[in-house]
Design a protein around this motif. Structure first.
Motif, PDB file in Angstrom:
ATOM      1  N   THR A 265       0.830  -1.211   0.000  1.00 56.95           N
ATOM      2  CA  THR A 265       0.000   0.000   0.000  1.00 56.95           C
ATOM      3  C   THR A 265       0.860   1.254   0.000  1.00 56.95           C
ATOM      4  OG1 THR A 265      -1.735  -1.201   1.191  1.00 56.95           O
ATOM      5  CG2 THR A 265      -1.826   1.215   1.224  1.00 56.95           C
ATOM      6  N   ARG A 268       2.177   1.822  -3.478  1.00 54.64           N
ATOM      7  CA  ARG A 268       1.143   2.367  -4.360  1.00 54.64           C
ATOM      8  C   ARG A 268       0.893   3.844  -4.054  1.00 54.64           C
ATOM      9  NH1 ARG A 268      -1.542  -2.415  -3.057  1.00 54.64           N
ATOM     10  NH2 ARG A 268      -3.049  -1.259  -1.783  1.00 54.64           N
ATOM     11  N   THR A 272       1.227   6.929  -6.549  1.00 55.39           N
ATOM     12  CA  THR A 272       0.146   7.901  -6.744  1.00 55.39           C
ATOM     13  C   THR A 272       0.653   9.323  -6.585  1.00 55.39           C
ATOM     14  OG1 THR A 272      -1.497   6.316  -5.939  1.00 55.39           O
ATOM     15  CG2 THR A 272      -2.103   8.655  -5.904  1.00 55.39           C
ATOM     16  N   VAL A 302      -3.703  -6.175  -9.970  1.00 60.69           N
ATOM     17  CA  VAL A 302      -5.010  -5.576  -9.654  1.00 60.69           C
ATOM     18  C   VAL A 302      -5.940  -6.616  -9.047  1.00 60.69           C
ATOM     19  CG1 VAL A 302      -7.071  -4.552 -10.683  1.00 60.69           C
ATOM     20  CG2 VAL A 302      -4.820  -3.739 -11.375  1.00 60.69           C
ATOM     21  N   ARG A 305      -4.948  -7.419  -5.491  1.00 58.27           N
ATOM     22  CA  ARG A 305      -5.157  -6.306  -4.574  1.00 58.27           C
ATOM     23  C   ARG A 305      -6.636  -6.106  -4.251  1.00 58.27           C
ATOM     24  NH1 ARG A 305      -2.111  -3.360  -7.005  1.00 58.27           N
ATOM     25  NH2 ARG A 305      -3.458  -2.065  -8.306  1.00 58.27           N
ATOM     26  N   TRP A 306      -7.546  -6.343  -5.208  1.00 56.64           N
ATOM     27  CA  TRP A 306      -8.954  -6.015  -5.003  1.00 56.64           C
ATOM     28  C   TRP A 306      -9.833  -7.215  -4.693  1.00 56.64           C
ATOM     29  CZ3 TRP A 306     -10.900  -1.407  -4.151  1.00 56.64           C
ATOM     30  CH2 TRP A 306     -10.121  -0.283  -4.505  1.00 56.64           C
ATOM     31  N   THR A 336      -2.660   1.386 -13.603  1.00 54.02           N
ATOM     32  CA  THR A 336      -3.024   0.813 -12.310  1.00 54.02           C
ATOM     33  C   THR A 336      -3.795   1.823 -11.464  1.00 54.02           C
ATOM     34  OG1 THR A 336      -1.090  -0.637 -12.363  1.00 54.02           O
ATOM     35  CG2 THR A 336      -2.107  -0.230 -10.215  1.00 54.02           C
ATOM     36  N   GLU A 337      -3.347   3.073 -11.462  1.00 54.05           N
ATOM     37  CA  GLU A 337      -4.023   4.099 -10.675  1.00 54.05           C
ATOM     38  C   GLU A 337      -5.450   4.317 -11.168  1.00 54.05           C
ATOM     39  OE1 GLU A 337      -4.446   6.773  -7.639  1.00 54.05           O
ATOM     40  OE2 GLU A 337      -2.718   5.484  -8.029  1.00 54.05           O
ATOM     41  N   ASP A 340      -7.587   1.356 -10.149  1.00 50.65           N
ATOM     42  CA  ASP A 340      -7.867   1.409  -8.719  1.00 50.65           C
ATOM     43  C   ASP A 340      -8.987   2.402  -8.415  1.00 50.65           C
ATOM     44  OD1 ASP A 340      -6.005  -0.503  -8.162  1.00 50.65           O
ATOM     45  OD2 ASP A 340      -4.429   0.889  -7.524  1.00 50.65           O
ATOM     46  N   LEU A 343     -12.323   0.819  -9.642  1.00 48.56           N
ATOM     47  CA  LEU A 343     -12.757  -0.284  -8.787  1.00 48.56           C
ATOM     48  C   LEU A 343     -13.188   0.213  -7.413  1.00 48.56           C
ATOM     49  CD1 LEU A 343     -10.068  -2.938  -9.795  1.00 48.56           C
ATOM     50  CD2 LEU A 343     -12.501  -2.952 -10.370  1.00 48.56           C
ATOM     51  N   ASP A 344     -12.479   1.200  -6.875  1.00 51.09           N
ATOM     52  CA  ASP A 344     -12.901   1.767  -5.597  1.00 51.09           C
ATOM     53  C   ASP A 344     -14.242   2.473  -5.747  1.00 51.09           C
ATOM     54  OD1 ASP A 344     -12.223   2.480  -2.754  1.00 51.09           O
ATOM     55  OD2 ASP A 344     -12.398   4.491  -3.592  1.00 51.09           O
ATOM     56  N   ARG A 347     -16.773  -0.167  -5.685  1.00 50.21           N
ATOM     57  CA  ARG A 347     -16.933  -0.711  -4.332  1.00 50.21           C
ATOM     58  C   ARG A 347     -17.797   0.208  -3.465  1.00 50.21           C
ATOM     59  NH1 ARG A 347     -14.632   0.141   0.519  1.00 50.21           N
ATOM     60  NH2 ARG A 347     -13.250   1.728  -0.388  1.00 50.21           N
TER      61      ARG A 347
END
Length: 438
Positions: A265, A268, A272, A302, A305-306, A336-337, A340, A343-344, A347
């Protein structure tokens, strides 16, 4: 613009010439005909004063010379030509003049003036003067030709003056346009030069002031991003070193997974911060992003991580990438960012199963992120900074993801409202070293 100015000036000059020349041409024609009739009348009067009352009894009459190219004759009350030249029999102007008034009229192709000769309150004859109408017509045509020449010269002068004025007006505007293009290409130090036209100078000054304010605003934003990232780098680096040291020193099987996840984390978060700092620089300095990671590696990371975050809330996450070549590579950190963030977003705001489907479009990859929810409200506002759709969050993620996609030369868009589907298009490179063909 130059052609417009010249065209407007020429049309204005042409209208002015027509409005002036046509009445002037008609006035010249009327004046020339009137002048010729005056000449004929003077010749007829000069002949009338030389007529003796005894001409009917044979006293010779000595008339003056007729007008150039014309005739001058004396007619008795019976309409016979007694002296000079002219028609053998009296014509209409002579018959009308026998009534005691001078007559101006046309007779065939001639202009004629008939003046009565009186004695003892009786008309004893008529002196008729005439000349061909072609003489006056030729003078009219010559005058009109001269007038037309003057009009042509006036239009030519108008064109020259209009071209000069168009150049004087267009040159500073063209310079201002070139300056604006330079600013659009990233040269924020460019400034519009002054001209000799007050209105254009006012526009240039206003533009320069706006550009100065914009440059200062961008500088403050870049400085803030650089300062914030600099201040974040040091504690992140220290945290990363601490976690790496903890992994090396602790053998506790229960502690190592937590440390490994915290280290991942932290890395990442470091990526970011670097990506946000890169976006804060000028667009000209960004340059193309290299495709530095294979697609399979990005998707595996990915998915690993998720899978856990979705499983903890009782939801399923599926990553599908069928029939894709093994040598596809993408810019790892920004892709990837973006994934993320999507996907967030699924979620937090979505529901049900979340799917990440990757499609090969030959020169680009399409990443479809779909959940079983729907987009509330106006879909066009989803990418507005600060708009969170009424749910939790700051409303920055999707706007940041769109900027990251743009920096890659790609595009992020909402392609479905029910179910919610976001599609990321990313140009791809093909790593020839993967299959050994290089």
């Amino acid at each position: 613009m130059r052609q417009r100015v010249v065209r407007v000036a020429v049309v204005a000059a042409l209208v002015a010439v027509v409005l002036l020349a046509v009445p002037l041409a008609l006035a010249i024609r009327s004046a020339l005909y009137a002048d010729q009739r005056d000449t004929l009348e003077r010749a007829a009067l000069a002949g009338a004063v030389r007529v003796s009352p005894d001409y009917a009894s044979g006293d010779p009459v000595e008339l003056p010379a007729p007008p150039a190219g014309g005739h001058l004759g004396l007619y008795d009350p019976q309409g016979r030509l007694r002296s000079g030249s002219g028609p053998a029999a009296a014509d209409t102007p002579v018959h009308r003049a026998l009534g005691g008034e001078a007559v101006r009229a046309s007779s065939g192709s001639d202009l004629a003036v008939a003046v009565p000769v009186s004695h003892a309150e009786q008309v004893i004859g008529v002196v008729r003067a005439s000349s061909p109408a072609t003489v006056v017509r030729d003078r009219v045509f010559l005058t009109w030709a001269a007038l037309l020449g003057v009009a042509v010269v006036a239009l030519a002068v108008a064109v020259l003056v209009a071209r000069r004025q168009a150049r004087a007006l267009a040159t500073p505007l063209e310079d201002l346009s070139r300056h604006c293009r330079a600013v659009a290409e990233g040269d924020l130090g460019a400034r519009a030069a002054p001209s000799r036209i007050a209105e254009i100078d006012q526009v240039a000054r206003t533009h320069n002031e706006m550009l100065h304010s914009l440059s200062e605003l961008l500088r403050h934003e870049r400085d803030f991003a650089a300062n914030a990232s600099h201040q974040l780098r040091t504690p992140l680096a220290g945290l990363q070193l601490t976690l790496e040291s903890g992994l090396e020193q602790h053998d506790d099987a229960r502690l190592r997974p937590a440390l490994a996840e915290a280290l991942a984390t932290t890395r990442r978060l470091h990526d970011t911060v670097e990506e946000v700092l890169r976006l804060s620089t000028s667009r000209a300095a960004l340059g193309p992003r290299p495709a530095d990671r294979l697609l399979g590696q990005v998707l595996r990371a990915v998915e690993e991580r998720w899978h856990g975050p979705f499983a903890r809330v009782g939801r399923r996450f599926a990553c599908l990438a069928r029939e894709l070549p093994d040598n596809l590579s993408v810019p790892g950190a920004p892709v990837t960012e973006i994934l993320d963030i999507l996907l967030d977003n699924a979620r937090v705001h979505g529901r049900g199963t979340v799917r990440l489907v990757v499609r090969d479009l030959d020169d680009a990859l399409a990443f479809d992120v779909t959940d079983e929810g729907e987009v509330p409200g106006t879909a066009a506002r989803l990418f507005d900074r600060g708009h969170s759709g009424g749910g939790p969050g700051t409303g920055i993620g999707l706007d940041l993801a769109r900027d990251l996609a743009f920096s890659l030369g790609g595009r992020l868009s909402l392609t479905g409202s029910v179910p919610t589907t976001f599609t990321l298009l990313v140009p791809v490179g093909r790593d020839e070293t993967v299959d050994g063909t290089a």
